[in-house]
Design an enzyme around this catalytic site. Sequence first.
Site, PDB file in Angstrom:
ATOM      1  N   CYS A 265    -112.716 -10.652  24.083  1.00 21.58           N
ATOM      2  CA  CYS A 265    -113.028 -11.956  24.676  1.00 21.58           C
ATOM      3  C   CYS A 265    -114.190 -12.550  23.888  1.00 21.58           C
ATOM      4  O   CYS A 265    -115.205 -11.880  23.679  1.00 21.58           O
ATOM      5  CB  CYS A 265    -113.418 -11.764  26.143  1.00 21.58           C
ATOM      6  SG  CYS A 265    -114.104 -13.262  26.882  1.00 21.58           S
TER       7      CYS A 265
ATOM      8  N   CYS B  74    -115.665 -12.071  32.570  1.00 19.46           N
ATOM      9  CA  CYS B  74    -116.437 -13.318  32.561  1.00 19.46           C
ATOM     10  C   CYS B  74    -115.652 -14.537  33.031  1.00 19.46           C
ATOM     11  O   CYS B  74    -116.221 -15.614  33.169  1.00 19.46           O
ATOM     12  CB  CYS B  74    -117.005 -13.576  31.165  1.00 19.46           C
ATOM     13  SG  CYS B  74    -115.784 -14.186  29.982  1.00 19.46           S
TER      14      CYS B  74
ATOM     15  N   CYS C 223    -117.642 -12.851  26.305  1.00 15.68           N
ATOM     16  CA  CYS C 223    -118.465 -11.723  26.761  1.00 15.68           C
ATOM     17  C   CYS C 223    -118.293 -10.479  25.896  1.00 15.68           C
ATOM     18  O   CYS C 223    -118.948  -9.470  26.132  1.00 15.68           O
ATOM     19  CB  CYS C 223    -118.158 -11.401  28.216  1.00 15.68           C
ATOM     20  SG  CYS C 223    -116.539 -10.655  28.461  1.00 15.68           S
TER      21      CYS C 223
ATOM     22  N   CYS D  65    -101.142  -7.268  22.779  1.00 15.23           N
ATOM     23  CA  CYS D  65    -100.870  -6.184  23.732  1.00 15.23           C
ATOM     24  C   CYS D  65    -102.174  -5.954  24.512  1.00 15.23           C
ATOM     25  O   CYS D  65    -103.126  -5.393  23.976  1.00 15.23           O
ATOM     26  CB  CYS D  65    -100.460  -4.948  22.942  1.00 15.23           C
ATOM     27  SG  CYS D  65     -99.964  -3.580  23.969  1.00 15.23           S
TER      28      CYS D  65
ATOM     29  N   CYS E 229    -110.269 -13.575  31.668  1.00 11.50           N
ATOM     30  CA  CYS E 229    -111.023 -12.356  31.364  1.00 11.50           C
ATOM     31  C   CYS E 229    -111.556 -11.804  32.689  1.00 11.50           C
ATOM     32  O   CYS E 229    -112.201 -12.528  33.450  1.00 11.50           O
ATOM     33  CB  CYS E 229    -112.175 -12.671  30.422  1.00 11.50           C
ATOM     34  SG  CYS E 229    -113.294 -11.285  30.167  1.00 11.50           S
TER      35      CYS E 229
HETATM   36 FE    FE Z   1    -114.923 -12.277  28.853  1.00  6.17          FE
END
Ligand code: FE
Length: 171
Positions: free
Chosen positions: A137, A91, A140, A160, A88
């Site tokens: 995610c 984060c 976060c 995607c 990510c």
């Molecule tokens: Fe994240």
Amino acid sequence: MKKLIAILIVCLSLGVYCLGQTSKQPSRSKGKAGAKMESKEIEKVVKTEEEWQKILTPMQFYVMRKKGTERAFTGDLWDNHEKGVYLCAACGQELFSSKTKFDSGTGWPSFWQPVAKENVETENDDTLGMRRVEVTCSRCGAHLGHVFDDGPRPTGLRYCINSASLKFAKQ
Ligand code: FE
């Protein structure tokens, strides 16, 4: 005799009913406890929009916090074929592996599975006049992209994902 049989039937059905009730209870509470445990495993990252704006690039902020979409074939990871892990960009949580990346021809990085089910969250997204499933995610809450059911085997899923939401770590 008939009375006895009738009493037996009543007792049996009451017993089955009571067993049904008691067996339902533990499984329901187990489910709740299980869900609580899952959310405890991942420590959430919570920041204000102002804080995110300072940390992220304008493109990352637009995609990850405002649920934007980068233009197809413009990101720097859709055509990346190196071995590694995709984190990510906000984060650092591990999201996808190069082992599950495939060329979807869409111009966005595409994966058939996240590294772990609990590392991403999904939610129905009815914007733009269509039903899509948004992927975020789990740590976060950043918007990553969408998941479709027209992917390759073995899952049949196509995650995607915007390049802007990912940070690639070569392995
Ligand atoms: Fe994240």
